[in-house]
Design a protein around this motif. Structure first.
Motif, PDB file in Angstrom:
ATOM      1  N   ASP A  94       0.832  -1.190   0.000  1.00  0.00           N
ATOM      2  CA  ASP A  94       0.000   0.000   0.000  1.00  0.00           C
ATOM      3  C   ASP A  94       0.872   1.246   0.000  1.00  0.00           C
ATOM      4  O   ASP A  94       1.708   1.443   0.875  1.00  0.00           O
ATOM      5  CB  ASP A  94      -0.882  -0.026   1.254  1.00  0.00           C
TER       6      ASP A  94
ATOM      7  N   CYS B 170       1.575   3.713   3.087  1.00  0.00           N
ATOM      8  CA  CYS B 170       2.161   3.038   4.230  1.00  0.00           C
ATOM      9  C   CYS B 170       2.551   4.040   5.312  1.00  0.00           C
ATOM     10  O   CYS B 170       2.822   5.199   5.051  1.00  0.00           O
ATOM     11  CB  CYS B 170       3.398   2.240   3.806  1.00  0.00           C
TER      12      CYS B 170
ATOM     13  N   TYR C 171       4.884  -1.104   6.992  1.00  0.00           N
ATOM     14  CA  TYR C 171       3.566  -0.830   6.438  1.00  0.00           C
ATOM     15  C   TYR C 171       2.521  -0.908   7.558  1.00  0.00           C
ATOM     16  O   TYR C 171       2.785  -1.480   8.617  1.00  0.00           O
ATOM     17  CB  TYR C 171       3.228  -1.848   5.354  1.00  0.00           C
TER      18      TYR C 171
END
Length: 574
Positions: A33, A36, A101
């Motif tokens: 992602d 993060c 993350y």
């Protein structure tokens, strides 16, 4: 009963809703992602082990058994050594930066940057991720298999370890590619309809590849050297050919329903299984052992208490006994539906990566942990990002455009969104019917009472006995139509009028409990703690809202002190 309570909730809970804040995505944050959380980023020579935030669950709070949930997501290991292994795996001299993350529910993931510019993702399972060795070993082999055999873009693994006690890192880990592109969650809302349909077509093509390869056994996939060889070594079938000695084998299953709620600790048969009957019977035995041996879990699927659903261990065992008596008759005859296939059952928009310039192009699919080999009808056919939570459409006709002229701007936006979501979902099903008819037949089977009984048996430990008994009553009317039922096989159960009345009341109570959860969830909006989790900044508002909901439920439904105490006992939130 529930509707009147819901109306009060909608009015009273509004004061708890946050005002136009942007929050992280809720539950299963992608290891790649781009949003993060940079928990720590340092230069070479730093002691990566010095920050507790790397090892604890820091993403938010739990409103269900918080201490237990936090402990099950905390793991201690040597991050310095993991960084060293990661650097060696890609030919770098050293790791110069580590970013954590956002915590996932079952793993921790780190973006590691090397002195030669290479970036890798290092993934470490939490204690609640699954059974040691098998969960990691299966995930690595699965990613390799889907890349090489199923032509599906999954991360390439550079190094991994499934033996935590014997490795200097002190944990299981996987070091793999950082997938190119961006999560679909970042672009789906802005994609044009033709682009969305092209993306769905790409997923249809991938799923068609998954259906093109079946296996001889049910379980999870491994490298042959990572599990004890069975007496009948498994193989797979592709393009009409039997492929054996491929280096892959089917071994013990790692699916979440074999792990959740304490099931990972049960001493049970975990496969692999050569027959579907053996597999489905093992599911029933697993749930029986869970009911008998494990502490009942707090669940958020439905509220429990007087006048609502109340879990009953004895009735669960009775339902499972009934399931074992008829399971052979519930299996469809369509060989494609019952053959073992490997599948990704969690295609949400943070697990799918796309080209930001051409978002209809998939660049990678991540999170293959707990993916397993089971019958096609048992797999999830629909991507979660379609966001369709309505009833199964009766036809594949597109929904008519809503009349917007008399609606307020807010209602107009809602109507347009619902219209778009519904038609995109129907478009997806049209693609499935045209391009992947076997999967569409699985959809049709999932509408039957036979599938409903199989489905409920898989989670009987948590819930399901009331609905199971209701479906069992309904099955009597269609018993003779089941493929395996011959003229001399009678429906094996008898229900008296008293039984039928009791089953109806219990089923209605379970439906009321489910409806009440949905109404409260709608009332709370972003304050609803999905899977018991909420971000730090919303914790206190969420807790206050839930306390108010509990008081309102008790006020309306409890008539005695004993009933109030019963609601308190069943209330799932801390």
């Amino acid at each position: 009963m529930c509707r009147s309570l819901s109306a009060r909730l909608r009015g009273d809970i509004q004061s708890f809703k946050p005002i136009s804040k942007q929050y992280c995505r809720s539950m299963s944050s992608s290891p790649h992602d781009l949003h993060c959380v940079d928990m720590r980023s340092s230069q070479a020579g730093k002691d990566w082990n010095s920050s507790d935030e790397f090892f604890k669950f820091t993403r938010g709070r739990f409103l269900v058994e918080e201490a237990k949930n936090l402990k099950s997501r905390e793991t201690k290991f040597d991050l310095n050594r993991l960084a060293r292994v990661a650097a060696d795996s890609v030919g770098a001299t050293q790791c110069i930066s580590i970013k954590k993350y956002p915590d996932g529910m079952f793993n921790k993931a780190f973006l590691m940057t090397m002195d030669n510019g290479r970036e890798v993702v290092s993934k470490v399972p939490n204690p609640n991720a699954g059974i040691p060795h098998f969960t990691t070993a299966s995930e690595v082999a699965t990613m390799d298999f889907v890349r090489k055999v199923l032509d599906t873009p999954a991360p390439r693994v550079y190094s991994w370890n499934s033996q935590a006690k014997s490795h200097p890192v002190g944990a299981e880990f996987i070091i793999m590619d950082k997938v190119e592109g961006v999560p679909l969650s970042q672009v789906w809302g802005n994609m044009k309809l033709p682009q969305k349909l092209q993306l769905l077509l790409a997923i249809t093509r991938l799923q068609k590849k998954w259906v093109s390869v079946s296996f001889s056994h049910y379980g999870s996939l491994y490298y042959a050297g990572d599990v004890q060889q069975q007496s009948n070594v498994s193989h797979y079938f592709k393009d009409g050919n039997t492929i054996d000695k491929s280096g892959f084998t089917v071994g013990p299953i790692t699916a979440r329903d074999w792990l959740d709620g304490g099931r990972s600790k049960l001493d049970i048969d975990r496969g692999p299984w050569a027959s579907l009957t053996d597999y489905l019977r093992a599911v029933g035995t697993r749930e029986q052992r869970a009911v008998e041996c494990l502490k009942p879990v707090k669940q958020l699927a439905l509220f429990c208490g007087p006048k609502l659903y109340q879990p009953d261990m004895g009735k669960k065992l009775t339902a499972l006994t009934s399931y074992q008596r008829i399971v052979d008759f519930l299996i469809p005859k369509d060989t494609t539906l019952i053959s073992p296939y490997l599948w990704h059952d969690d295609l949400h928009d943070d697990n799918i990566f796309v080209d930001p310039d051409n978002p209809e192009t998939i660049t990678g699919i991540i999170d293959w942990q707990s993916c397993h080999v089971s019958p096609l009808f048992n797999h999830n056919p629909d991507p979660a990002f379609l966001d369709w939570d309505g009833l199964e459409p009766e036809t594949l006709d597109l929904a008519p455009r809503p009349k917007l002229s008399e609606l307020s701007p807010a209602d107009r936006a809602t109507a347009l969104r619902e219209y778009t979501v519904q038609n995109v979902f129907i478009g997806w099903r049209k693609l499935m019917q045209a391009k992947n008819p076997a999967l569409y037949r699985a959809i049709e089977f999932r509408k039957t009472p036979a599938y409903g009984l199989i489905f409920l048996a898989h989670r009987m430990f948590e819930y399901g006995e009331a609905h199971f008994q209701s479906l069992l009553v309904d099955l009597k009317d269609t018993w003779a139509t089941l493929p395996a039922v011959t003229h001399d096989v009678q429906f094996p159960f008898h229900f008296s009028e008293a039984d039928l009345e009791r089953i109806k009341l219990e089923s209605d109570a379970a439906v009321a409990g489910t409806d009440l959860v949905m109404e409260v969830k709608e009332s709370l909006g972003d304050l609803w703690p999905d899977k018991g989790f909420i971000e730090h900044e919303r914790y206190h508002d969420c807790k206050a809202a839930l306390d108010k909901v509990k008081c309102q439920i008790i006020e309306q439904l409890a008539e005695t002190d004993e009933e109030k105490a019963e609601f308190e006992r069943h209330w799932p939130f801390d």
